[in-house]
Design a protein around this motif. Structure first.
Motif, PDB file in Angstrom:
ATOM      1  N   GLU A   1       0.809  -1.216   0.000  1.00  0.00           N
ATOM      2  CA  GLU A   1       0.000   0.000   0.000  1.00  0.00           C
ATOM      3  C   GLU A   1       0.842   1.267   0.000  1.00  0.00           C
ATOM      4  O   GLU A   1       0.312   2.376  -0.080  1.00  0.00           O
ATOM      5  CB  GLU A   1      -0.927   0.009   1.221  1.00  0.00           C
ATOM      6  N   TRP A   2       2.173   1.119   0.085  1.00  0.00           N
ATOM      7  CA  TRP A   2       3.046   2.298   0.121  1.00  0.00           C
ATOM      8  C   TRP A   2       3.641   2.630  -1.238  1.00  0.00           C
ATOM      9  O   TRP A   2       4.554   3.436  -1.347  1.00  0.00           O
ATOM     10  CB  TRP A   2       4.157   2.096   1.153  1.00  0.00           C
ATOM     11  N   THR A   3       3.109   2.004  -2.282  1.00  0.00           N
ATOM     12  CA  THR A   3       3.541   2.353  -3.630  1.00  0.00           C
ATOM     13  C   THR A   3       2.421   3.096  -4.342  1.00  0.00           C
ATOM     14  O   THR A   3       1.249   2.998  -3.976  1.00  0.00           O
ATOM     15  CB  THR A   3       3.909   1.108  -4.448  1.00  0.00           C
ATOM     16  N   TYR A   4       2.781   3.845  -5.368  1.00  0.00           N
ATOM     17  CA  TYR A   4       1.776   4.440  -6.242  1.00  0.00           C
ATOM     18  C   TYR A   4       1.197   3.343  -7.138  1.00  0.00           C
ATOM     19  O   TYR A   4       1.885   2.370  -7.474  1.00  0.00           O
ATOM     20  CB  TYR A   4       2.394   5.526  -7.123  1.00  0.00           C
ATOM     21  N   HIS A   5      -0.053   3.512  -7.527  1.00  0.00           N
ATOM     22  CA  HIS A   5      -0.732   2.500  -8.341  1.00  0.00           C
ATOM     23  C   HIS A   5      -1.769   3.198  -9.218  1.00  0.00           C
ATOM     24  O   HIS A   5      -2.574   3.983  -8.733  1.00  0.00           O
ATOM     25  CB  HIS A   5      -1.414   1.477  -7.422  1.00  0.00           C
ATOM     26  N   HIS A   6      -1.753   2.900 -10.526  1.00  0.00           N
ATOM     27  CA  HIS A   6      -2.742   3.482 -11.440  1.00  0.00           C
ATOM     28  C   HIS A   6      -4.123   2.887 -11.200  1.00  0.00           C
ATOM     29  O   HIS A   6      -4.253   1.718 -10.841  1.00  0.00           O
ATOM     30  CB  HIS A   6      -2.366   3.198 -12.895  1.00  0.00           C
ATOM     31  N   PHE A   7      -5.151   3.682 -11.438  1.00  0.00           N
ATOM     32  CA  PHE A   7      -6.507   3.135 -11.505  1.00  0.00           C
ATOM     33  C   PHE A   7      -6.776   2.700 -12.948  1.00  0.00           C
ATOM     34  O   PHE A   7      -6.042   3.047 -13.878  1.00  0.00           O
ATOM     35  CB  PHE A   7      -7.542   4.156 -11.020  1.00  0.00           C
ATOM     36  N   ALA A   8      -7.845   1.916 -13.141  1.00  0.00           N
ATOM     37  CA  ALA A   8      -8.210   1.419 -14.473  1.00  0.00           C
ATOM     38  C   ALA A   8      -9.048   2.493 -15.200  1.00  0.00           C
ATOM     39  O   ALA A   8      -9.485   3.466 -14.570  1.00  0.00           O
ATOM     40  CB  ALA A   8      -9.001   0.127 -14.318  1.00  0.00           C
ATOM     41  N   ARG A   9      -9.314   2.368 -16.505  1.00  0.00           N
ATOM     42  CA  ARG A   9      -8.743   1.375 -17.384  1.00  0.00           C
ATOM     43  C   ARG A   9      -7.821   2.051 -18.378  1.00  0.00           C
ATOM     44  O   ARG A   9      -8.125   3.117 -18.894  1.00  0.00           O
ATOM     45  CB  ARG A   9      -9.862   0.630 -18.117  1.00  0.00           C
TER      46      ARG A   9
END
Length: 329
Positions: A289-297
């Protein structure tokens, strides 16, 4: 993992501990170590990745399982409309116009083609924060258009360099586990943008009826457009809001991305194979949870060349937000 991969992973973690230390004053003895860590981390981040940075105008128109962070995958049946994307990208390009008179009258060089007949409601400019957006009504598709400008070309390189090291530093209101990028969050919520946009949308609905809303933006403008679309969806319902961004960076962690997917299901992120911005801030699955993450799509644009034939491809990626077969490839 093979031993070499494990070594790289451990090295990355060591470097991240040095780079992401918070709350401690950096001593003169630590400075050389931090500079060395920064240089090494850049090399690791760019290993196997040779990407060009597109200019704003060009880019605007053109739980851990098996080593990957798994998320809920749902798009509510929403599908990518290529024709719509080609129309909306013209608004994402037009918002870069610096001649506000021609933009207001919709006579600028980028105010032609599919956007003919657009009626401007308001141009919002924050000179201090170097922000620009507009709200208006489009004839086709008949809708309210909200467009956000991205980083201007003269400052793009410094902005991209800063994104390499930007920490998740703000908890999104009402979502204790959802962390976001403070700069992007504040640029929308803590400036004149939000107030003026909400006011313009309400005026448009009163004047033209309850039209649907299309929110667009390129690069940093895509990040601001994302927060705007989320804000409008929570306030007025996701059925009224559609988001299409072009070459936007990551804006939050996996918890935020999952929340975003639920609240703004009618979302498309268009990326290009030669654009580095969608890779920033970096994604490290082992940080959870401490990384950046793109949302879809995501919809990934790329070219294949066979002999003298150039084929332009549009790949509709999976619903994870981090499809390893698309821009993360």
């Amino acid at each position: 993992f093979p031993s070499s991969s494990l070594l790289i992973t451990r090295l990355r973690l060591v470097l991240l501990r040095i780079l992401l230390r918070g709350g401690k004053k950096e001593t003169s003895a630590m400075a050389p170590l931090r500079r060395a860590a920064s240089a090494a981390a850049v090399l690791l981040a760019l290993t196997g990745l040779f990407l060009l940075v597109l200019s704003p105008a060009d880019a605007a128109t053109a739980a851990v399982e098996g080593g990957e962070l798994r998320m809920k995958q749902s798009d509510g049946g929403y599908s990518y409309n290529s024709t719509l994307a080609h129309i909306l990208v013209e608004y994402a390009s037009a918002v870069y116009t610096s001649d506000l008179t021609s933009l207001l009258k919709w006579t600028c060089p980028r105010c032609e083609g599919h956007t003919k007949g657009f009626q401007m409601i308001e141009i919002i400019v924050d000179v201090e924060k170097c922000l620009q957006a507009f709200v208006g009504v489009a004839p086709d598709p008949r809708s309210i258009i909200i467009a956000f400008r991205g980083t201007q070309e003269h400052s793009a390189s410094n902005w991209i360099e800063d994104l390499f090291w930007k920490q998740l530093d703000v908890t999104y209101p009402g979502m204790p586990d959802a962390m976001v990028h403070h700069g992007f969050y504040s640029a929308y919520y803590n400036t004149t943008l939000r107030h003026e946009i909400l006011k313009s949308v309400q005026w448009a609905w009163k004047t033209y009826g309850r039209l649907p809303i299309n929110v667009v933006g390129h690069s940093m403008g895509g990040a601001l457009a994302s927060f705007c679309a989320l804000d409008l969806s929570v306030k007025w319902g996701s059925h009224k809001v559609q988001l299409i961004t072009f070459g936007q960076p990551r804006v939050g962690n996996p918890a935020f991305a999952e929340y975003f997917n639920e609240q703004v299901p009618r979302t498309i992120r268009v990326t290009h194979e030669n654009d580095i911005v969608p890779h920033l801030p970096p994604y490290f699955y082992y940080l959870g949870e401490w990384t950046y993450h793109h949302f879809a799509r995501e919809v990934w644009l790329r070219e294949t060349i066979v002999g003298n034939v150039v084929t332009r491809n549009e790949t509709v990626c999976d619903c994870s937000g981090e499809d390893p077969t698309c821009s993360r490839y």
